[in-house]
Design a protein around this motif. Structure first.
Motif, mmCIF file in Angstrom:
data_model
loop_
_atom_site.group_PDB
_atom_site.id
_atom_site.type_symbol
_atom_site.label_atom_id
_atom_site.label_comp_id
_atom_site.label_asym_id
_atom_site.label_seq_id
_atom_site.Cartn_x
_atom_site.Cartn_y
_atom_site.Cartn_z
ATOM 1 N N VAL A 46 -3.684 16.993 -3.239
ATOM 2 C CA VAL A 46 -4.558 16.054 -2.530
ATOM 3 C C VAL A 46 -4.484 16.291 -1.029
ATOM 4 O O VAL A 46 -5.509 16.266 -0.333
ATOM 5 N N GLU A 47 -3.293 16.545 -0.523
ATOM 6 C CA GLU A 47 -3.151 16.826 0.910
ATOM 7 C C GLU A 47 -3.935 18.072 1.307
ATOM 8 O O GLU A 47 -4.590 18.115 2.345
ATOM 9 N N GLY A 48 -3.880 19.089 0.469
ATOM 10 C CA GLY A 48 -4.629 20.311 0.763
ATOM 11 C C GLY A 48 -6.131 20.110 0.750
ATOM 12 O O GLY A 48 -6.861 20.717 1.533
ATOM 13 N N ARG A 88 -6.958 16.586 3.786
ATOM 14 C CA ARG A 88 -6.008 16.444 4.887
ATOM 15 C C ARG A 88 -6.475 15.382 5.893
ATOM 16 O O ARG A 88 -7.648 15.334 6.270
ATOM 17 N N GLY A 89 -5.547 14.521 6.307
ATOM 18 C CA GLY A 89 -5.866 13.513 7.310
ATOM 19 C C GLY A 89 -6.374 12.196 6.755
ATOM 20 O O GLY A 89 -6.551 11.236 7.503
ATOM 21 N N LYS A 90 -6.605 12.120 5.449
ATOM 22 C CA LYS A 90 -7.148 10.912 4.841
ATOM 23 C C LYS A 90 -6.029 9.980 4.364
ATOM 24 O O LYS A 90 -4.878 10.388 4.211
ATOM 25 N N ASP A 91 -6.394 8.720 4.103
ATOM 26 C CA ASP A 91 -5.451 7.778 3.526
ATOM 27 C C ASP A 91 -5.041 8.240 2.140
ATOM 28 O O ASP A 91 -5.831 8.852 1.412
ATOM 29 N N PHE A 92 -3.823 7.902 1.730
ATOM 30 C CA PHE A 92 -3.305 8.432 0.463
ATOM 31 C C PHE A 92 -4.055 7.914 -0.756
ATOM 32 O O PHE A 92 -3.961 8.486 -1.833
ATOM 33 N N SER A 93 -4.861 6.861 -0.606
ATOM 34 C CA SER A 93 -5.670 6.376 -1.723
ATOM 35 C C SER A 93 -6.820 7.326 -2.054
ATOM 36 O O SER A 93 -7.511 7.139 -3.062
ATOM 37 N N VAL A 94 -7.003 8.377 -1.233
ATOM 38 C CA VAL A 94 -8.037 9.377 -1.502
ATOM 39 C C VAL A 94 -7.742 10.144 -2.792
ATOM 40 O O VAL A 94 -8.573 10.949 -3.251
ATOM 41 N N VAL A 95 -6.576 9.872 -3.401
ATOM 42 C CA VAL A 95 -6.281 10.403 -4.737
ATOM 43 C C VAL A 95 -7.439 10.096 -5.691
ATOM 44 O O VAL A 95 -7.779 10.913 -6.559
ATOM 45 N N TYR A 96 -8.059 8.939 -5.525
ATOM 46 C CA TYR A 96 -9.192 8.548 -6.392
ATOM 47 C C TYR A 96 -10.346 9.546 -6.256
ATOM 48 O O TYR A 96 -10.910 9.999 -7.259
ATOM 49 N N GLU A 146 8.374 14.730 -9.824
ATOM 50 C CA GLU A 146 7.846 16.069 -9.590
ATOM 51 C C GLU A 146 6.356 16.173 -9.913
ATOM 52 O O GLU A 146 5.600 16.763 -9.132
ATOM 53 N N PRO A 147 5.880 15.616 -11.049
ATOM 54 C CA PRO A 147 4.423 15.634 -11.296
ATOM 55 C C PRO A 147 3.643 14.915 -10.191
ATOM 56 O O PRO A 147 2.573 15.381 -9.784
ATOM 57 N N ALA A 148 4.182 13.798 -9.694
ATOM 58 C CA ALA A 148 3.511 13.070 -8.614
ATOM 59 C C ALA A 148 3.488 13.897 -7.334
ATOM 60 O O ALA A 148 2.491 13.915 -6.601
ATOM 61 N N ARG A 149 4.574 14.593 -7.053
ATOM 62 C CA ARG A 149 4.623 15.431 -5.847
ATOM 63 C C ARG A 149 3.567 16.525 -5.902
ATOM 64 O O ARG A 149 2.916 16.848 -4.896
ATOM 65 N N GLU A 150 3.367 17.106 -7.084
ATOM 66 C CA GLU A 150 2.337 18.137 -7.237
ATOM 67 C C GLU A 150 0.951 17.560 -6.967
ATOM 68 O O GLU A 150 0.094 18.216 -6.371
ATOM 69 N N VAL A 151 0.731 16.311 -7.418
ATOM 70 C CA VAL A 151 -0.563 15.653 -7.156
ATOM 71 C C VAL A 151 -0.780 15.505 -5.658
ATOM 72 O O VAL A 151 -1.834 15.890 -5.126
#
Length: 304
Positions: free
Chosen positions: A283-285, A288-296, A274-279
């Motif tokens: 990040v998606e908001g 949007r449209g970027k690779d998931f490594s954009v978390v950095y 659940e904490p990861a889903r919130e992240v």
């Protein structure tokens, strides 16, 4: 995946394609025609044709491979195939291979729909390896199918055109279950890698040196070694080209949501889920449209 199929199936076979992005399909056909000319193959060889519907592909093909974003899309495609009545008879049983990552319940329902319609065999075979693996033909497939030696041999032969590994995990539905378990690890590892790299950089460590150390130590994982989230560390990673391409953050958010739903249905605790889903939702908001490594990048902006 389609390019590898066209390159590796017999030249005399025709590859039928269908995509909601019609321009992409037309470009693919044009590329295939150019390759055919360069190979000097005869008329009627190395052909790619655009189908008007999934039903048309099913009517004319012994094997159909689908790859779609969400459960609803997969359901709509396969319902459109069977809703217009019985398919023409073929010498061999049709294979419907779905490489999408969807929820196990929907996948099993679709398999039942295909079985009831006597349309052929439906196999869930989600894929791992990302855009890089798709281009290189080195994807890994995890598939669910009945334990029939001839079927399994035929399946592995088809999947070998697009990848290098194929694991039979059990009965229909087990492929997507295995994929969701794998992507749960990937989702968590990606966040952990982004946090660790951000931490090291803020401590003054040189990113490439830090990544090299991690990849030679116990922190080594796919997000650190292949898809490192810090621009410039891995030149082929999406982070080094503005986080374009790769595995979209929306898809990772979707896969994590599916894993959490399946875990709830089976009464399985996922304490980091659940904490990861919130992240990923945040990040998606923001990206949007970027690779998931954009978390950095999201973490860097969050610290400002």
């Amino acid at each position: 995946m389609a390019k590898n199929l066209r390159a590796k199936i017999p030249a005399a076979d025709t590859l039928l394609v269908r995509d909601v992005n019609e321009e992409a399909a037309k470009r693919f056909v044009a590329e295939a025609e150019e390759i055919a000319r360069s190979l000097g193959v005869g008329t009627g060889e190395y052909q790619v044709k655009i189908a008007s519907s999934a039903r048309e592909i099913a009517e004319q093909s012994a094997i159909m491979v689908s790859s779609l974003p969400e459960s609803q899309h997969v359901k709509e495609v396969y319902e459109s195939i069977v809703e217009h009545g019985k398919l023409p008879e073929l010498e061999e049983e049709r294979l419907f291979i779905d490489t999408s990552t969807i929820d196990p319940v929907t996948s099993k329902d679709i398999a039942s729909t295909i079985h009831r319609a006597q349309a052929g065999q439906f196999v869930d075979a989600p894929v791992s390896g990302g855009v890089v693996g798709a281009r290189a033909g080195t994807l890994s497939f995890m598939f669910g199918a009945s334990q029939q030696p001839e079927l399994l041999e035929r399946l592995r032969g088809v999947l070998a055109f697009m990848g290098k590994k194929a694991w039979h995990l059990g009965e229909p539905g087990s492929g997507v279950s295995g994929k969701l378990a794998n992507n749960y690890i990937l989702a968590i590892n990606n966040i952990a890698t982004a946090e660790a790299m951000n931490l090291g950089v803020r401590w003054g460590l040189e990113p490439k040196a830090l990544a090299e150390m991690i990849n030679s130590s116990t922190g080594r994982c796919w997000p650190s070694e292949v898809n490192n989230p810090v621009p410039g560390v891995v030149e082929t990673a999406p982070s080094s080209r503005g986080y374009e391409g790769g595995f979209g953050v929306r898809l990772m958010h979707k896969d994590l949501r599916l894993a959490l739903t399946a875990a709830t249905e089976s009464g399985t605790p996922l304490v980091l889920g659940e904490p990861a889903r919130e992240v990923y939702k945040e990040v998606e908001g923001a990206h949007r449209g970027k690779d998931f490594s954009v978390v950095y990048q999201w973490l860097q902006n969050k610290a400002k």
